[in-house]
Design an enzyme around this catalytic site. Structure first.
Site, PDB file in Angstrom:
ATOM      1  CG  ASN A  91      -0.874   4.079  10.719  1.00  0.00           C
ATOM      2  OD1 ASN A  91      -0.746   3.473   9.650  1.00  0.00           O
ATOM      3  ND2 ASN A  91      -0.943   3.461  11.876  1.00  0.00           N
ATOM      4  CG  HIS A 133      -3.133  -3.713  -2.700  1.00  0.00           C
ATOM      5  ND1 HIS A 133      -1.953  -4.292  -2.328  1.00  0.00           N
ATOM      6  CD2 HIS A 133      -3.602  -3.084  -1.614  1.00  0.00           C
ATOM      7  CE1 HIS A 133      -1.713  -4.028  -1.055  1.00  0.00           C
ATOM      8  NE2 HIS A 133      -2.702  -3.290  -0.602  1.00  0.00           N
ATOM      9  CG  HIS A 156      -7.366   1.214   3.732  1.00  0.00           C
ATOM     10  ND1 HIS A 156      -6.194   0.505   3.880  1.00  0.00           N
ATOM     11  CD2 HIS A 156      -7.656   1.168   2.402  1.00  0.00           C
ATOM     12  CE1 HIS A 156      -5.808   0.036   2.704  1.00  0.00           C
ATOM     13  NE2 HIS A 156      -6.670   0.436   1.797  1.00  0.00           N
ATOM     14  CB  ALA A 168       1.350   0.667   4.325  1.00  0.00           C
ATOM     15  CG  MET A 224      -2.422  -5.953   8.739  1.00  0.00           C
ATOM     16  SD  MET A 224      -4.076  -5.409   8.296  1.00  0.00           S
ATOM     17  CE  MET A 224      -4.353  -4.137   9.550  1.00  0.00           C
ATOM     18  CB  SER A 225       1.830  -7.651   3.920  1.00  0.00           C
ATOM     19  OG  SER A 225       2.729  -6.569   4.037  1.00  0.00           O
ATOM     20  CG  HIS A 229      -2.992  -8.535   2.166  1.00  0.00           C
ATOM     21  ND1 HIS A 229      -3.379  -7.894   1.011  1.00  0.00           N
ATOM     22  CD2 HIS A 229      -1.931  -7.849   2.646  1.00  0.00           C
ATOM     23  CE1 HIS A 229      -2.574  -6.857   0.800  1.00  0.00           C
ATOM     24  NE2 HIS A 229      -1.690  -6.807   1.771  1.00  0.00           N
ATOM     25  CE1 TYR A 243      -6.663  -7.311   3.581  1.00  0.00           C
ATOM     26  CE2 TYR A 243      -4.662  -7.221   4.897  1.00  0.00           C
ATOM     27  CZ  TYR A 243      -5.427  -6.756   3.834  1.00  0.00           C
ATOM     28  OH  TYR A 243      -4.956  -5.754   3.052  1.00  0.00           O
ATOM     29  CD  GLU A 244      -6.742  -9.730  -0.245  1.00  0.00           C
ATOM     30  OE1 GLU A 244      -6.916  -8.747  -0.952  1.00  0.00           O
ATOM     31  OE2 GLU A 244      -5.755 -10.481  -0.367  1.00  0.00           O
ATOM     32  CB  SER A 293      -0.858   0.061   1.268  1.00  0.00           C
ATOM     33  OG  SER A 293      -1.733  -1.011   1.314  1.00  0.00           O
TER      34      SER A 293
HETATM   35  N1  HPA Z   1      -1.348  -1.652  11.838  1.00  0.00           N
HETATM   36  C1  HPA Z   1      -1.335  -2.715  11.006  1.00  0.00           C
HETATM   37  N2  HPA Z   1      -1.128  -2.614   9.710  1.00  0.00           N
HETATM   38  C2  HPA Z   1      -0.911  -1.390   9.209  1.00  0.00           C
HETATM   39  C3  HPA Z   1      -0.906  -0.246  10.010  1.00  0.00           C
HETATM   40  C4  HPA Z   1      -1.129  -0.385  11.396  1.00  0.00           C
HETATM   41  O1  HPA Z   1      -1.146   0.595  12.177  1.00  0.00           O
HETATM   42  N3  HPA Z   1      -0.656   0.814   9.190  1.00  0.00           N
HETATM   43  C5  HPA Z   1      -0.517   0.309   7.938  1.00  0.00           C
HETATM   44  N4  HPA Z   1      -0.676  -1.022   7.937  1.00  0.00           N
END
Ligand code: HPA
Length: 269
Positions: A233, A62, A244, A114, A209-210, A84, A86-87, A30
């Site tokens: 973030n 994506h 997101h 990200a 998450m990847s 991912h 999570y999908e 991302s």
């Molecule tokens: N947590 C998990 N995955 C992420 C985050 C986060 O704060 N920011 C971008 N991907």
């Protein structure tokens, strides 16, 4: 077909359809898509879902394309549209792209993502080299039937998973890049502040998450791994609310720096 044969098939298709084999691959997370555009010219491109074993993407931001580019004189396979856990995809599908890339000749794979930042030294927009990871997904791409003949056994050594050689070269080339430990969780929800406190105490600087399963799969195949996070973030409880869109916007703002980091990584491969 087992996952390894499926990836070999995909690798052969990529070589055939994208004009030859590759030296390195970059997986775009991302926020990284546009940075890759600044790397050079695209010589050929295929829609990922037209290649054996690839899924169409479900997450906005994506784009599912596989591109051949020449960067710093090297044939690079640029992969957008990561899948991912999570999908709902199994680990073998999550790592299919990087296995196909190694099968297409890549001896190094750069994983970008990200991430939320725990380490206060890393502000939003900061690119951070991954020095090591903590895999908290509860999954491994090497579980299941043993790898077929011709592959390394599944008990892969993950010491120095993220190539010290590449990291050292990048630190010299681009000293503004940070370096830290990435905690990989399954998501898709963001973490609770209590979980972030736990992860920071465990030694993590970044959370996402990847990446972790792909890194393991690449290392198992004997190729070099590099990882770079873009801090999009502050992690939960360390800034404002998380969303997101914020993740995508931070990528947008950091394009110039990300392109520079990517070409520096490719330069030292
Ligand atoms: N947590 C998990 N995955 C992420 C985050 C986060 O704060 N920011 C971008 N991907």
């Amino acid at each position: 077909m087992n996952p390894f044969e499926r990836a070999e098939q995909a690798g052969a298709e990529l070589v055939g359809r994208l004009g030859g084999s590759f030296e390195a691959a970059v997986v775009l997370g991302s926020g990284w898509a546009e940075a890759a555009g600044g790397l050079g010219s695209v010589e050929a491109e295929v829609a990922a879902e037209t290649v054996t074993g690839f899924h169409p993407p479900l997450v906005p931001g994506h784009g599912a394309t596989l591109r051949a580019m020449t960067v710093e004189g090297r044939r690079v396979l640029v992969m957008a549209g990561r899948v991912h856990l999570y999908e709902g995809h199994p680990p073998a599908d999550v790592v299919h792209g990087v296995r196909a890339a190694v099968s297409a000749g890549c001896s190094a794979v750069v994983l970008t993502n990200a991430a939320g930042g725990m380490n206060p030294a890393f502000g939003v927009g900061q690119p951070v080299l991954i020095s090591d990871h903590i895999n908290l997904t509860g999954q491994s791409p090497l579980s299941g039937p043993a790898p077929p003949d011709g592959y390394a056994i599944r008990f892969t050594d993950l010491t120095d998973l993220y190539s010290p050689r590449i990291r050292q070269a990048i630190r010299q080339d681009t000293p503004s890049v940070g370096e830290g430990v990435y905690a990989g969780l399954a998501g898709p929800h963001f973490e609770t502040p209590a979980e972030i406190t736990m992860l920071a105490r465990m030694g993590a600087d970044l959370v996402g998450m990847s990446t972790v399963l792909e890194a393991i799969a690449v290392r198992h195949l004997g190729a070099e791994v590099a990882g770079v996070s873009l801090v999009t973030n502050p992690a939960a409880g360390r800034g404002g609310a998380l969303d997101h869109q914020e993740v995508l916007d931070a990528g947008q703002a950091a394009q110039g720096q990300l392109a520079q980091v990517l070409s520096s990584v490719i330069n030292v491969l």
